[in-house]
Motif scaffolding. Structure first.
Motif, short mmCIF file in Angstrom:
data_model
loop_
_atom_site.label_atom_id
_atom_site.label_comp_id
_atom_site.label_asym_id
_atom_site.label_seq_id
_atom_site.Cartn_x
_atom_site.Cartn_y
_atom_site.Cartn_z
N ILE A 1 11.25 -11.90 -10.25
CA ILE A 1 10.06 -12.24 -9.48
C ILE A 1 8.90 -11.35 -9.88
O ILE A 1 7.77 -11.82 -10.09
CB ILE A 1 10.35 -12.11 -7.97
CG1 ILE A 1 11.33 -13.17 -7.52
CG2 ILE A 1 9.06 -12.20 -7.16
CD1 ILE A 1 11.82 -12.99 -6.11
N ARG A 2 9.15 -10.07 -9.98
CA ARG A 2 8.08 -9.13 -10.33
C ARG A 2 7.49 -9.45 -11.71
O ARG A 2 6.26 -9.45 -11.88
CB ARG A 2 8.60 -7.70 -10.30
CG ARG A 2 7.49 -6.67 -10.53
CD ARG A 2 7.97 -5.25 -10.29
NE ARG A 2 6.85 -4.34 -10.39
CZ ARG A 2 6.44 -3.79 -11.53
NH1 ARG A 2 7.08 -4.04 -12.67
NH2 ARG A 2 5.39 -2.98 -11.54
N ILE B 1 -0.92 -10.42 -11.07
CA ILE B 1 -1.11 -9.21 -10.27
C ILE B 1 -0.61 -8.01 -11.07
O ILE B 1 0.55 -7.59 -10.94
CB ILE B 1 -0.33 -9.32 -8.94
CG1 ILE B 1 -0.57 -10.68 -8.26
CG2 ILE B 1 -0.71 -8.18 -7.99
CD1 ILE B 1 0.32 -10.94 -7.07
N PRO B 2 -1.47 -7.44 -11.94
CA PRO B 2 -1.03 -6.37 -12.84
C PRO B 2 -0.45 -5.15 -12.12
O PRO B 2 0.40 -4.46 -12.67
CB PRO B 2 -2.30 -6.02 -13.61
CG PRO B 2 -3.14 -7.26 -13.55
CD PRO B 2 -2.87 -7.85 -12.21
N ILE C 1 4.50 -7.99 1.58
CA ILE C 1 3.23 -8.68 1.84
C ILE C 1 2.17 -7.92 1.08
O ILE C 1 1.94 -6.73 1.33
CB ILE C 1 2.89 -8.75 3.34
CG1 ILE C 1 3.96 -9.54 4.11
CG2 ILE C 1 1.52 -9.38 3.55
CD1 ILE C 1 3.70 -9.63 5.61
N TYR C 2 1.52 -8.61 0.14
CA TYR C 2 0.57 -7.97 -0.77
C TYR C 2 -0.73 -8.77 -0.75
O TYR C 2 -0.71 -10.00 -0.86
CB TYR C 2 1.15 -7.94 -2.18
CG TYR C 2 0.32 -7.20 -3.19
CD1 TYR C 2 0.46 -5.82 -3.36
CD2 TYR C 2 -0.60 -7.87 -3.98
CE1 TYR C 2 -0.31 -5.13 -4.29
CE2 TYR C 2 -1.38 -7.19 -4.93
CZ TYR C 2 -1.22 -5.83 -5.07
OH TYR C 2 -1.97 -5.15 -5.99
N SER C 3 -1.85 -8.08 -0.59
CA SER C 3 -3.15 -8.77 -0.55
C SER C 3 -3.81 -8.73 -1.91
O SER C 3 -3.87 -7.68 -2.56
CB SER C 3 -4.07 -8.09 0.49
OG SER C 3 -3.55 -8.24 1.79
N PHE D 1 0.04 -12.54 -0.18
CA PHE D 1 1.17 -13.05 -0.95
C PHE D 1 2.43 -12.33 -0.48
O PHE D 1 2.50 -11.10 -0.49
CB PHE D 1 0.95 -12.82 -2.43
CG PHE D 1 2.09 -13.25 -3.31
CD1 PHE D 1 2.61 -14.53 -3.21
CD2 PHE D 1 2.65 -12.39 -4.24
CE1 PHE D 1 3.67 -14.94 -4.01
CE2 PHE D 1 3.69 -12.78 -5.05
CZ PHE D 1 4.20 -14.06 -4.93
N GLY D 2 3.42 -13.11 -0.03
CA GLY D 2 4.62 -12.51 0.51
C GLY D 2 5.88 -12.92 -0.23
O GLY D 2 5.97 -14.05 -0.73
#
Length: 216
Positions: A87-88, A95-96, A108-110, A116-117
């Motif tokens: 996934i990463r 999303i670098p 959970i990442y903005s 984005f979760g």
């Protein structure tokens, strides 16, 4: 399909997830109304397997017009570390600075105004699948039957039952469901009818992640 027509979206592996999650959310006090799908509650899209996770899909989804929240739920299967790495790697194109570690409470990442979760079943900590997570909701008073169901499944495997090892947790929970009243309910029905306990404390970390991701 990209998230073009939805401000909130959830991507899952299979149709079982697509049926189970709305019942689980509703049973925890959040109405899953048809008119609010894609707005208040997410539109759920099933991709059929975990092989959909690639950089192009993630990039396309995150660029969808009007998107405010995107979730991804996949099974850890037999290797949680490998699943997270996959996934990463798929996310790094878009999303670098994507986090190196998956939080136990779910990611959970903005990014650019979009939340984005990521949640890896069963609990971001263990190997397993959706059914592993649902087994957390077996009522405490039913624990003796749950233990016995697992023993029966193990014995059946020793006697030549043909299910594969990867489906052990499926065999366990469906055996247990066969002994309930009424017997043999589907997973989403078992939640809806409270054969499983959707408010069990072990289900609440997922609920917290879901509510925070979609601002519910």
């Amino acid at each position: 399909m990209a998230s073009k027509y939805y401000s909130k979206k959830l991507i899952v592996e299979g149709d079982q997830d697509k049926r189970v999650i709305p019942e689980l959310i509703e049973a925890n006090g959040i109405p899953w109304l048809k008119r609010e799908i894609g707005k208040k509650v997410p539109y759920i899209e099933s991709f059929g397997s975990d092989e959909f996770i690639d950089a192009d899909i993630i990039s396309t989804e995150l660029k969808a017009s009007g998107l405010t929240a995107l979730g991804l739920i996949v099974d850890a299967d037999h290797d949680l570390s490998a699943r997270w790495t996959s996934i990463r790697n798929a996310c790094l194109k878009s999303i670098p600075d994507f986090p190196e570690q998956l939080p136990e409470t779910g990611l959970i990442y903005s990014i650019g105004g979009i939340k984005f979760g990521v949640w890896i079943m069963p609990d971001n900590q263990k190997c397993g699948i959706l059914e592993t997570f649902l087994a957390y909701m077996i009522p405490d008073e039913n624990e003796p039957f749950w233990q016995y169901a697992q023993e029966v499944v193990t014995e059946a495997k020793h006697r030549g039952a043909p299910f594969i090892d990867a489906h052990l947790d499926k065999a366990n929970i469906y055996t247990w469901l066969a002994w309930q009243n009424p017997p043999g309910r589907q997973l989403h029905n078992a939640i809806m009818e409270r054969i499983l306990n959707p408010q069990h404390p072990q289900a609440q970390p997922f609920m917290t992640w879901f509510k925070n991701l979609y601002d519910l």
